[in-house]
Motif scaffolding. Sequence first.
Motif, short mmCIF file in Angstrom:
data_model
loop_
_atom_site.label_atom_id
_atom_site.label_comp_id
_atom_site.label_asym_id
_atom_site.label_seq_id
_atom_site.Cartn_x
_atom_site.Cartn_y
_atom_site.Cartn_z
N ARG A 52 0.83 -1.21 0.00
CA ARG A 52 0.00 0.00 0.00
C ARG A 52 0.86 1.25 0.00
O ARG A 52 0.56 2.23 -0.70
N ALA A 53 1.94 1.22 0.78
CA ALA A 53 2.84 2.38 0.82
C ALA A 53 3.48 2.63 -0.54
O ALA A 53 3.59 3.78 -0.99
N CYS A 312 11.35 7.27 -1.45
CA CYS A 312 11.91 7.12 -0.11
C CYS A 312 11.18 7.98 0.91
O CYS A 312 10.90 9.15 0.68
N ILE A 313 10.88 7.39 2.09
CA ILE A 313 10.23 8.12 3.18
C ILE A 313 11.19 8.29 4.36
O ILE A 313 10.77 8.62 5.46
N VAL A 371 13.82 -4.92 2.67
CA VAL A 371 13.23 -4.29 3.85
C VAL A 371 12.65 -2.91 3.55
O VAL A 371 11.98 -2.34 4.41
N CYS A 372 12.88 -2.37 2.38
CA CYS A 372 12.38 -1.03 2.06
C CYS A 372 10.86 -0.99 2.17
O CYS A 372 10.18 -1.77 1.50
N PRO A 373 10.28 -0.12 2.99
CA PRO A 373 8.82 -0.11 3.18
C PRO A 373 8.04 0.36 1.96
O PRO A 373 6.84 0.13 1.88
N VAL A 374 8.71 1.01 1.01
CA VAL A 374 8.02 1.45 -0.21
C VAL A 374 8.58 0.72 -1.43
O VAL A 374 8.37 1.14 -2.56
N ARG A 375 9.32 -0.35 -1.17
CA ARG A 375 9.81 -1.28 -2.20
C ARG A 375 10.63 -0.59 -3.31
O ARG A 375 10.44 -0.84 -4.50
#
Length: 472
Positions: A52-53, A312-313, A371-375
């Motif tokens: 979703r992110a 990137c966040i 592990v990147c939350p926004v892939r």
Amino acid sequence: MHNKPQLFHPQAEAALLDPELRANFRGAMDYLRDKRQSAFADPHEESTIRDRAETIRQRCLSKLPSLLEQLEAKCIANGIQVHWAENAEQANALFTDIIQSHGGTLAVKGKSMVSEEIELNHAMAKEGIDCLESDMGEYIVQLGNETPSHIIMPAIHKNKKQVADLFAEHVPGFKHTLDVDTLIQTGRNVLREKFRSAHIGVSGVNFAVAETGTLCLVENEGNGRMCTTVPEVHIAITGIEKVVEFLSDVPPLFSALTRSATGQTITTYFNMISGPRKDGELDGPKEVHLVLLDNGRSQAFLDEEMRKTLQCIRCGACMNHCPVYTRIGGHAYGTVYPGPIGKIISPHMMGLEATQDLPTASSLCGACGEVCPVRIPIPEMLLRLRREAKQDPRPDVPALRGQGAAKSNLEAFAWRSFSLAASHPALYRMTTWFATRLRGLIPSKLGPWTRCRTAPKPAANTLRELMAKRNK
């Protein structure tokens, strides 16, 4: 201490020779990885959050130009003054003009990597303006005249003894102690007086909402709230990629950020700033300014593949899982954004001539991408940048500043020769036959290595003895 990306190799070597630094990072990285793993205990939930992110970030980036215009209009309607800066020089000039117009000489600053990117503190010092870091990690780094070594935990490279030594040197009346609570309280006492006297507050922005003109700020210490409510003037700075379309986009990104960064389901403070103090309100700044910084981001946006960099966040998860970063720390990279994400962001900001060694400082194990939350496909982008560093600009792709800086005619000739030999079997066999006849030219110091490439066969008697023992 300000390292340079051009000196990455000697800086990395120096870091590897520092046992205290390596021990500090080893413990910190293990802790952060364990926290993230606990926060994503359910693999299905983790996958859902990351999907979703990623979707939200890609949708918002696809509409970036129009969302920035919408954000500006909404912010102005809310009473926020919006400024645009193409580079660090323009951004610092804006800060100088705003602060000097209010006669300010002291600014208290919340954590902001974009302000580090433009070297705000140094630029303001030249104008006689003191910028005091109020995030505890940033405050420690500032006392040591260093730069942050991590985008979430700036002083992660220091242990409590090193912090105590810094306080003993710079904080009047401090009695040396290794008690962490006392160290934190010492910093708080210093900062609280500065909050009361400063007329200017500076902060970063985690998410800027185009729908409502709201600036969202994530933090754990409360200093961000103090910086944005106590001073009479609040100046926020952010990269243009931080804009999101709807207010409903924020909670999923917030969840992905906090779990990936510190392993928290939610942070202690989440600030939503939509304008200056209104009539009848008792707190808040009288003026709010928003500085939108480009600084190479437009170049990344124009390249469809490299645009993913802007997803990137700033959670730092890729650093915490990178085998290179965890051994050499952040300062070795010589850039504001270290680790895997820094390797793909920095070339857009600083050019490939200065950062050509960074994309090669990777084992390509893929942990950062996993592990990147926004892939963000960081390994693929590292390979792309490695090619760009050695190739001349192509007409179909926006050129990076300094593209081709690592180009070597000798290397290019070697690869063309190998390609020719590998594509013609007869030529390949002749080349390898000829190469084996040159073994006598191998330096003698390589002799032990060449002798030990093949494991020696056990002697017959030794083999019989082993079999006899096994039969017993």
